[in-house]
Design a protein around this motif. Structure first.
Motif, PDB file in Angstrom:
ATOM      1  N   THR A  51      -5.050   3.362   5.707  1.00 50.57           N
ATOM      2  CA  THR A  51      -6.069   2.385   6.123  1.00 50.57           C
ATOM      3  C   THR A  51      -7.314   2.446   5.249  1.00 50.57           C
ATOM      4  OG1 THR A  51      -6.951   3.981   7.714  1.00 50.57           O
ATOM      5  CG2 THR A  51      -5.295   2.425   8.512  1.00 50.57           C
ATOM      6  N   ARG A  52      -7.209   3.131   4.106  1.00 51.35           N
ATOM      7  CA  ARG A  52      -8.357   3.273   3.215  1.00 51.35           C
ATOM      8  C   ARG A  52      -9.580   3.766   3.986  1.00 51.35           C
ATOM      9  NH1 ARG A  52      -5.845   3.793  -1.388  1.00 51.35           N
ATOM     10  NH2 ARG A  52      -5.214   1.875  -2.443  1.00 51.35           N
ATOM     11  N   LEU A  87       0.825  -1.198   0.000  1.00 57.24           N
ATOM     12  CA  LEU A  87       0.000   0.000   0.000  1.00 57.24           C
ATOM     13  C   LEU A  87       0.865   1.257   0.000  1.00 57.24           C
ATOM     14  CD1 LEU A  87      -2.881   1.004  -0.016  1.00 57.24           C
ATOM     15  CD2 LEU A  87      -2.933   0.825   2.473  1.00 57.24           C
ATOM     16  N   LEU A 139     -10.063  11.100  -4.620  1.00 60.61           N
ATOM     17  CA  LEU A 139     -10.361  10.232  -3.476  1.00 60.61           C
ATOM     18  C   LEU A 139     -11.821   9.769  -3.413  1.00 60.61           C
ATOM     19  CD1 LEU A 139      -8.160  11.917  -0.729  1.00 60.61           C
ATOM     20  CD2 LEU A 139      -7.638   9.949  -2.179  1.00 60.61           C
ATOM     21  N   LEU A 150       0.507   4.214  -2.792  1.00 63.56           N
ATOM     22  CA  LEU A 150       0.198   5.608  -2.461  1.00 63.56           C
ATOM     23  C   LEU A 150       1.319   6.557  -2.866  1.00 63.56           C
ATOM     24  CD1 LEU A 150      -1.509   5.063   1.007  1.00 63.56           C
ATOM     25  CD2 LEU A 150      -2.596   5.969  -1.056  1.00 63.56           C
ATOM     26  N   GLN A 184     -12.628   6.594  -5.014  1.00 62.30           N
ATOM     27  CA  GLN A 184     -12.170   5.387  -4.333  1.00 62.30           C
ATOM     28  C   GLN A 184     -12.999   5.100  -3.076  1.00 62.30           C
ATOM     29  OE1 GLN A 184      -8.013   6.239  -3.620  1.00 62.30           O
ATOM     30  NE2 GLN A 184      -7.690   6.884  -5.727  1.00 62.30           N
ATOM     31  N   THR A 221     -13.909   7.396  -0.606  1.00 62.54           N
ATOM     32  CA  THR A 221     -13.588   8.187   0.580  1.00 62.54           C
ATOM     33  C   THR A 221     -14.400   9.473   0.604  1.00 62.54           C
ATOM     34  OG1 THR A 221     -11.331   7.319   0.646  1.00 62.54           O
ATOM     35  CG2 THR A 221     -11.751   9.337   1.876  1.00 62.54           C
ATOM     36  N   LEU A 279      -4.202   7.962   4.378  1.00 59.92           N
ATOM     37  CA  LEU A 279      -4.976   7.028   3.547  1.00 59.92           C
ATOM     38  C   LEU A 279      -4.493   5.587   3.660  1.00 59.92           C
ATOM     39  CD1 LEU A 279      -5.190   9.252   0.338  1.00 59.92           C
ATOM     40  CD2 LEU A 279      -7.074   8.696   1.874  1.00 59.92           C
ATOM     41  N   ARG A 314     -12.980   5.485   5.283  1.00 59.08           N
ATOM     42  CA  ARG A 314     -14.241   5.847   4.627  1.00 59.08           C
ATOM     43  C   ARG A 314     -14.483   7.351   4.712  1.00 59.08           C
ATOM     44  NH1 ARG A 314     -19.101   2.519   6.822  1.00 59.08           N
ATOM     45  NH2 ARG A 314     -20.127   3.898   5.320  1.00 59.08           N
TER      46      ARG A 314
END
Length: 304
Positions: free
Chosen positions: A149-150, A112, A178, A116, A181, A183, A147, A152
């Motif tokens: 932890t991705r 990840l 974002l 990123l 994706q 977010t 980001l 919400r």
């Protein structure tokens, strides 16, 4: 995704939030605007579970920030006004560290981090210590860390403060992607252009209360319509020009050689014809549409 109802917070008798209401739709970018001390950062800290409100309700993803703080923290990311990167670590190491703190496996954290760093145009400097990064690079690294932890929901508290225009626009490009994706973004900013460019919904807060909410275009409309600005070739013609232009809107204003009046864009040809018929030569004409700056000043009374 984010819901705030009648939120209140005071510090030693100083009211920071005074019954604030706010709704942010999932998958959107929402902006908070307001004068210094309006309560923007206090709200972000409450939503991020860093501060408890005195009363009211605040939820992220349907979880209460007071009753379910651990569940809320699993849903959110936060980028504050100042970068929170370790200058002694490389860009890649910074992101892996954040991932491991969130209990990602080593393999997933490295994967990840690489993803990123590439997305934020930092792949070429991933092996350099963060202390050697420019201000814009550090802000991008800080946003990437938020980001890992991705999340919400991502809270951005004045994310481009102190950046030069080029770095600011680079960060804007990253932020715009974002929501695609999944977010949801809530940002505070002192740059009204930033809110205008990024946000689909803007809430103006003043003295701890939401005083206006809408799209950037809706808020601009509250500042009034377009204005025609006519530059006179001969300032002595100002009385005649003012008389002619008063037929098209409210009382015109005169500043130097420029006469300004609210006017519909479709009326400009008639206005020019009438000025010519009245023998008023001009050297310039501009149609000025209201900006978010105009709306902000009109709504907050020009406070800063």
């Amino acid at each position: 995704m984010i819901r705030v109802e009648n939120l209140r917070k005071a510090y030693r008798g100083v009211v920071a939030l005074d019954g604030l209401d706010l709704d942010v739709a999932e998958g959107s970018i929402a902006a908070l605007l307001g004068p210094n001390g309006a309560g923007k950062s206090t709200l972000i800290r409450i939503l991020a579970t860093l501060l408890r409100p005195d009363s009211g309700r605040a939820e992220v993803g349907g979880r209460s920030v007071t009753a379910q703080p651990y569940q809320v923290r699993a849903l959110i990311g936060l980028t504050g006004q100042f970068t929170a990167v370790d200058d002694l670590l490389t860009g890649h190491e910074n992101l892996v560290l954040v991932g491991r703190l969130y209990r990602l496996s080593g393999k997933e954290a490295h994967r990840l981090a690489d993803e990123l760093l590439g997305a934020f145009e930092l792949g070429g400097v991933a092996g350099r210590r963060a202390g050697t990064y420019s201000g814009g690079m550090r802000r991008r690294l800080d946003l990437a860390a938020g980001l890992m932890t991705r999340p919400r929901a991502l809270f951005l508290d004045e994310p481009t403060t102190g950046l030069d225009p080029r770095s600011r626009r680079t960060l804007w490009s990253a932020i715009r992607r974002l929501p695609e994706q999944g977010t949801t973004i809530l940002l505070t900013t002192q740059y009204l252009e930033e809110a205008d460019r990024l946000a689909s919904a803007v809430t103006v807060i003043d003295r701890g209360r939401a005083i206006a909410t809408g799209t950037p275009e809706q808020l601009k409309a509250r500042a009034g319509g377009a204005r025609a600005e006519v530059v006179l070739a001969d300032p002595r013609q100002a009385p005649t020009a003012t008389e002619v232009m008063s037929r098209y809107g409210a009382r015109p204003t005169l500043e130097g050689e420029t006469v300004t009046v609210p006017v519909a864009e479709s009326a400009l040809p008639d206005l020019l014809r009438d000025l010519d018929t009245a023998g008023v030569p001009i050297t310039g004409l501009a149609l000025r549409r209201p900006t978010l700056d105009d709306a902000f000043l009109a709504l907050t009374g020009g406070d800063s």
